[in-house]
Design an enzyme around this catalytic site. Structure first.
Site, PDB file in Angstrom:
ATOM      1  N   ASN A   7     -14.503   7.121   7.241  1.00 33.49           N
ATOM      2  CA  ASN A   7     -13.582   5.983   7.901  1.00 33.49           C
ATOM      3  C   ASN A   7     -12.904   6.762   9.131  1.00 33.49           C
ATOM      4  O   ASN A   7     -12.511   6.136   9.929  1.00 33.49           O
ATOM      5  CB  ASN A   7     -12.910   5.640   6.623  1.00 33.49           C
ATOM      6  CG  ASN A   7     -13.447   4.462   5.670  1.00 33.49           C
ATOM      7  OD1 ASN A   7     -14.049   3.746   6.249  1.00 33.49           O
ATOM      8  ND2 ASN A   7     -13.127   4.759   4.357  1.00 33.49           N
ATOM      9  N   GLU A  62      -1.348  10.549   0.767  1.00 32.75           N
ATOM     10  CA  GLU A  62      -1.508  10.184  -0.560  1.00 32.75           C
ATOM     11  C   GLU A  62      -0.988  11.310  -1.493  1.00 32.75           C
ATOM     12  O   GLU A  62      -0.799  12.511  -1.234  1.00 32.75           O
ATOM     13  CB  GLU A  62      -2.900  10.266  -0.958  1.00 32.75           C
ATOM     14  CG  GLU A  62      -3.349   9.839  -2.440  1.00 32.75           C
ATOM     15  CD  GLU A  62      -4.837   9.781  -2.602  1.00 32.75           C
ATOM     16  OE1 GLU A  62      -5.573  10.122  -3.440  1.00 32.75           O
ATOM     17  OE2 GLU A  62      -5.720   9.684  -1.389  1.00 32.75           O
ATOM     18  N   GLU A 109       0.927  -1.152   0.124  1.00 29.62           N
ATOM     19  CA  GLU A 109      -0.065   0.040  -0.007  1.00 29.62           C
ATOM     20  C   GLU A 109       0.829   1.312  -0.111  1.00 29.62           C
ATOM     21  O   GLU A 109       0.483   2.663  -0.507  1.00 29.62           O
ATOM     22  CB  GLU A 109      -0.906  -0.257   1.037  1.00 29.62           C
ATOM     23  CG  GLU A 109      -2.121  -0.961   1.335  1.00 29.62           C
ATOM     24  CD  GLU A 109      -3.035  -1.111   0.108  1.00 29.62           C
ATOM     25  OE1 GLU A 109      -3.679   0.325   0.005  1.00 29.62           O
ATOM     26  OE2 GLU A 109      -3.069  -1.851  -0.636  1.00 29.62           O
TER      27      GLU A 109
END
Length: 378
Positions: free
Chosen positions: A278, A240, A231
């Site tokens: 989330n 990100e 990941e």
């Protein structure tokens, strides 16, 4: 950076990790660290791994010889997976992977023929060939050339290599992965992702890597870290990369909205937590207000690791069970892939990404000295 909806919504950037793999494979070789363990590698007939004639020239044979404490037998077990003596690396001649491929000394170049795993079972394994460092023909004579051979568990493949403090597992942390092993898994990681941060996060989910047999505990730790490796490109990235996506991760349809701002809920941490819902769910579970302060995930290593463990231990994602349940109940590593990113990768959708995860898992289980078990693919 790969980013995925943890609730199983369609993921973006499905091919990014393939590109990252190519980038990382071309990185310059890291120098050995002063903290890396150094000493002789002893084995068959009580003799040592030796550079013939103490000659540092490329192509010098690596052989078995009476232990004498010279620099020709002084090996560094480097954090990048290499074994080094006289300033150069233990190397498989011509990148061979067949039985009988010979050992030599060569300039460290980062190739797969210079990567080794020193296992808890005292094998020294080259993962590219999936073969062991071996004394040719079981010959104990001085000067016998070392080679690659299928791992058989025989005396001529057993070695005692230098280890750092705690390299036998846990460094007193109670975690089945020692700091030395963690460093071997992630030699080029971002300094944000500390071992101590991971150990501190374990208290949030005490069943993680502490359930079942010692083998199962190590398999689960390896499975989690292998998915994390995939990941984050080897723990290189904390957030990100594509800032253009940041504003997309706010779902105003949620009653709690996006109090930290429209663009505050981008992917962060080892499992790339994203979306306001989330952050809310993870924060509620962990007792941390991540909805209002999502930046904690990129500023506090323990919080970052806790969000990864939250997903691993409590979320099914795109799968049928949590990754934790998959490992402790024997469903296998493949089901962890399905939970983490199955909608994009499993059932033949992206076999290259699946293989990347499986390869990391196999590497990490070798480092921990356990079998990877079955059902590796999804």
């Amino acid at each position: 950076m790969l980013r995925r909806h943890l609730t199983g919504r369609p993921a973006l950037w499905a091919a990014v990790v393939l590109a990252l793999g190519a980038i990382f494979s071309s990185l310059a070789v890291s120098p050995a660290s002063a903290a890396d363990p150094v000493g002789s590698i002893t084995g068959f007939a009580g003799k040592c791994v030796d550079v013939a004639g103490a000659n540092s020239a490329n192509g010098t044979p690596v052989v078995l010889y009476d232990c004498n404490g010279t620099d020709a037998q002084r090996w560094t077990v480097a954090g990048d997976g290499t074994l080094r003596a006289l300033g150069k690396c233990l190397d498989v001649v011509d990148r061979g992977t067949a039985n009988g491929s010979k050992m030599q000394l060569w300039d460290c170049a980062g190739g797969s023929n210079q990567k080794w795993v020193v296992t808890a079972a005292h094998d020294i394994v080259n993962p590219a060939a999936n073969k062991c460092l071996d004394v040719t023909d079981n010959n104990p004579a001085n000067g016998t050339r070392l080679q690659l051979w299928e791992c058989a568990g025989t005396a001529n493949q057993k070695w005692s290599a230098p280890t750092g403090s705690g390299s036998g597992g846990g460094s007193g942390s109670g975690f089945v992965v020692s700091e030395a092993q963690f460093n071997q898994m992630f030699p080029n990681r971002n300094s944000f992702y500390t071992y101590n941060g991971l150990v501190a996060a374990l208290s949030a989910y005490p069943g993680f890597a502490r359930t079942g047999s010692d083998t199962v505990k190590k398999q689960e730790a390896a499975a989690f870290l292998a998915n994390v490796n995939h990941e984050t490109g080897g723990l290189k990235y904390v957030v990100e990369l594509n800032t253009a996506n940041y504003s997309h991760y706010c779902d105003w349809g949620q009653s709690f909205g996006c109090p930290a701002g429209q663009s505050a809920y981008y992917g962060r941490g080892p499992i790339q937590l994203s979306w306001n819902y989330n952050y809310k769910a993870a924060g509620d579970a962990l007792g941390i207000d991540l909805l209002h302060n999502p930046w904690l995930v990129q500023n506090d290593a323990a919080v970052a690791w806790k969000t990864g463990l939250w997903f691993w231990n409590t979320q099914q994602g795109a799968g049928w069970m949590t990754p934790h349940a998959a490992m402790v109940n024997g469903a296998g590593f493949g089901q962890t892939i399905r939970s983490v990113n199955g909608t994009v990768e499993c059932d033949g959708k992206n076999p290259a990404q699946v293989q990347s995860r499986v390869g990391s898992y196999q590497w990490f289980t070798q480092i921990l000295g356990v079998s990877p078990g079955g059902n590796l693919y999804c």
